[in-house]
Design an enzyme around this catalytic site. Structure first.
Site, PDB file in Angstrom:
ATOM      1  NE  ARG A  10     -15.927 -11.757  -3.375  1.00 15.85           N
ATOM      2  CZ  ARG A  10     -17.199 -12.022  -3.723  1.00 15.85           C
ATOM      3  NH1 ARG A  10     -17.766 -11.348  -4.701  1.00 15.85           N
ATOM      4  NH2 ARG A  10     -17.872 -12.951  -3.101  1.00 15.85           N
TER       5      ARG A  10
ATOM      6  CE1 TYR B  84       5.196  -3.369 -16.446  1.00 13.73           C
ATOM      7  CE2 TYR B  84       2.919  -3.959 -16.002  1.00 13.73           C
ATOM      8  CZ  TYR B  84       4.268  -4.161 -15.797  1.00 13.73           C
ATOM      9  OH  TYR B  84       4.690  -5.152 -14.952  1.00 13.73           O
TER      10      TYR B  84
ATOM     11  CG  ASP C 158      -1.894   3.037 -17.231  1.00 12.55           C
ATOM     12  OD1 ASP C 158      -1.587   3.843 -16.332  1.00 12.55           O
ATOM     13  OD2 ASP C 158      -1.548   1.839 -17.224  1.00 12.55           O
TER      14      ASP C 158
ATOM     15  CE  LYS D 182       4.397   0.750 -10.385  1.00 10.57           C
ATOM     16  NZ  LYS D 182       3.796   0.344 -11.625  1.00 10.57           N
TER      17      LYS D 182
HETATM   18  O1  7XF Z   1      -0.093  -4.235 -11.237  1.00  9.56           O
HETATM   19  P1  7XF Z   1       0.813  -3.067 -10.994  1.00  9.56           P
HETATM   20  O2  7XF Z   1       0.376  -2.235  -9.824  1.00  9.56           O
HETATM   21  O3  7XF Z   1       2.261  -3.472 -10.966  1.00  9.56           O
HETATM   22  O4  7XF Z   1       0.619  -2.054 -12.228  1.00  9.56           O
HETATM   23  C1  7XF Z   1       0.753  -2.402 -13.585  1.00  9.56           C
HETATM   24  C2  7XF Z   1       1.085  -1.180 -14.367  1.00  9.56           C
HETATM   25  C3  7XF Z   1       0.087  -0.587 -15.117  1.00  9.56           C
HETATM   26  N1  7XF Z   1       0.310   0.524 -15.846  1.00  9.56           N
HETATM   27  C4  7XF Z   1       1.523   1.094 -15.860  1.00  9.56           C
HETATM   28  C5  7XF Z   1       1.749   2.319 -16.699  1.00  9.56           C
HETATM   29  C6  7XF Z   1       2.573   0.548 -15.133  1.00  9.56           C
HETATM   30  O5  7XF Z   1       3.776   1.140 -15.182  1.00  9.56           O
HETATM   31  C7  7XF Z   1       2.351  -0.620 -14.369  1.00  9.56           C
HETATM   32  C8  7XF Z   1       3.434  -1.242 -13.578  1.00  9.56           C
HETATM   33  N2  7XF Z   1       4.743  -0.869 -13.966  1.00  9.56           N
HETATM   34  C9  7XF Z   1       5.898  -1.233 -13.150  1.00  9.56           C
HETATM   35  C10 7XF Z   1       7.138  -0.620 -13.843  1.00  9.56           C
HETATM   36  O6  7XF Z   1       7.042  -0.238 -15.023  1.00  9.56           O
HETATM   37  O7  7XF Z   1       8.177  -0.477 -13.200  1.00  9.56           O
HETATM   38  C11 7XF Z   1       5.985  -2.710 -12.968  1.00  9.56           C
HETATM   39  C12 7XF Z   1       7.267  -3.300 -12.568  1.00  9.56           C
HETATM   40  S1  7XF Z   1       7.543  -4.914 -13.317  1.00  9.56           S
END
Ligand code: 7XF
Length: 398
Positions: free
Chosen positions: A59, A112, A184, A209
């Site tokens: 951790r 998001y 972000d 992603k």
């Molecule tokens: O915790 P995650 O790895 O799912 O990331 C959260 C997140 C943070 N910033 C951006 C710009 C994101 O697009 C996301 C996650 N987005 C996915 C999407 O838009 O498809 C989550 C699917 S519900």
């Protein structure tokens, strides 16, 4: 290693790892160990005290995770990075590390959905307030800053509308008020956009992603420009247990080695698909930073190395036609997420941005009929053929 002087593909492939420090292993070993032996009680005490930087407990630090952190920090041009269990943990750690109760976050929209929800619903319970203004409106951002604003939080390109934030302007506004700019960078990836070079202080990613790129891991990371900020981020990640695990880190390392190749190919596909959609008679509008019709096309050219692989569009038939299209695709997969080698299609209003109230969604341009296409690395002819057959079935759903 002076990784900073290397170009982007070389950095992604080599940064953060010296095989000679790991028995000559060319692939970073997975240090699947929760804890590490101390050669003596005195050395254990020194490691906890901080006077020796040997390993203690996963951790608090792990060589596989460290290799990934150094790689992504190098790609973004930061002093270091902290890996997290999810992108949401990266968002949470950033705000918790840099904002206290009674202080304020000025953000842009869209974000998001859950990133904004985290601030308005959860962090608000601990006395952190937030205000959100439109992504393209520098004046509104300037007006949103207060004496107690500590963070300007932006997402560019924004999920799901592909609105852009002018990073140099946002950095100037934040710094003038003694606040830090957090970006972000999930939608662009460091292959296409390096916010620290435009004045940002912190960059975060959902590594789920593009950085990982294979739709098989959920993970996040935060990169800092200054050592003091990095130390605060690491402290919060350790204290809250937001850390990632070594196997997860290894999978992302395996993915990140091909970041540039994947992003370049997906982007080339998107650059063919976006104009094809724009010409299609059933399509009402297309939003893609690489199209001249994008209101911030010039800004995209200025601050990004390319327009990326995310496209938003709407059919004349609105939400019903969009649903029929999503049900008709065969090669393209109906699923949330993005940045993997496979193309994914989803409906933000009922899926990723469902948590945003309807009126607020409209204000942000997340129309009921908006369809989001995350273009992958398939052959573009096959993607276009799939879209063509799906469009042909929109009028006859049976
Ligand atoms: O915790 P995650 O790895 O799912 O990331 C959260 C997140 C943070 N910033 C951006 C710009 C994101 O697009 C996301 C996650 N987005 C996915 C999407 O838009 O498809 C989550 C699917 S519900």
């Amino acid at each position: 290693m002076n990784d900073g002087n290397r170009r982007r593909h070389s950095q992604a492939i080599h940064a953060g790892f010296d095989p000679l420090e790991h028995h000559g292993a060319v692939s970073v070993p997975i240090y699947q160990s929760s804890t590490f032996v101390f050669p003596s009680a005195e050395e254990g005490a020194r490691r906890f005290e901080g006077s020796s930087n040997g390993l203690i407990y996963t951790r608090l630090g792990n060589p596989t995770i460290a290799a990934l952190e150094e790689c992504v920090a190098s790609l973004e041009g930061g002093v270091g990075a902290v890996g997290t269990a999810a992108g949401m943990a990266a968002v949470a750690a950033t705000v918790l590390a840099l904002v206290d109760a009674g202080q304020h976050v000025a953000g842009t929209h869209p974000l998001y959905g859950p990133s904004r929800g985290l601030m308005e619903k959860h962090l608000a319970r601990f006395g952190i307030t937030s205000t959100f203004v439109p992504a393209g409106d520098g004046q509104a951002l300037r007006a949103a800053l207060r004496p107690e604003t500590r963070l300007v939080f932006v997402e560019t390109p924004a999920n799901p509308t592909l609105d852009l934030v002018d990073l140099a302007e946002a950095a100037e506004i934040a710094h003038r008020h003694g606040a830090r700019l957090v970006v972000d960078n999930t939608f662009a990836s460091p292959h296409l956009q390096r916010p620290l070079e435009h004045g940002a202080d912190v960059v975060l990613h959902s590594m789920t992603k593009f950085l990982n790129g294979h739709s098989d891991v959920v993970a996040g990371i935060v990169v800092a420009r200054e050592a003091g900020v990095l130390a605060r981020l690491r402290d919060v990640v350790q204290a809250f247990g937001f850390n990632m695990d070594p196997h997860q880190a290894w999978l992302v390392l395996r993915g990140v080695r091909t970041l540039g190749m994947r992003v370049d190919r997906a982007q080339a596909n998107a650059m063919a698909i976006a104009p094809w959609l724009e010409r299609h008679p059933m399509v009402k509008w297309v939003r893609y930073p690489g199209l001249a019709s994008h209101p911030q096309h010039e800004l995209a050219r200025r601050q990004m190395a390319g327009p990326g692989a995310m496209i938003a569009f709407e059919l004349h038939g609105g939400v019903e036609a969009g649903r029929r299209l999503m049900n008709a695709v065969q090669l393209i997969t109906l699923a949330v997420s993005l940045g993997g080698v496979e193309s994914l299609i989803e409906h933000p209003a009922s899926m990723t941005h469902r948590s945003v109230p309807e009126e607020e969604r409209r204000r942000q341009g997340i129309t009921p009929g908006l369809v989001r296409l995350a273009v992958g690395c398939e052959d573009v002819e096959d993607l276009l053929a799939d879209l063509a057959q799906a469009f042909s079935r929109v009028d006859s759903p049976a």
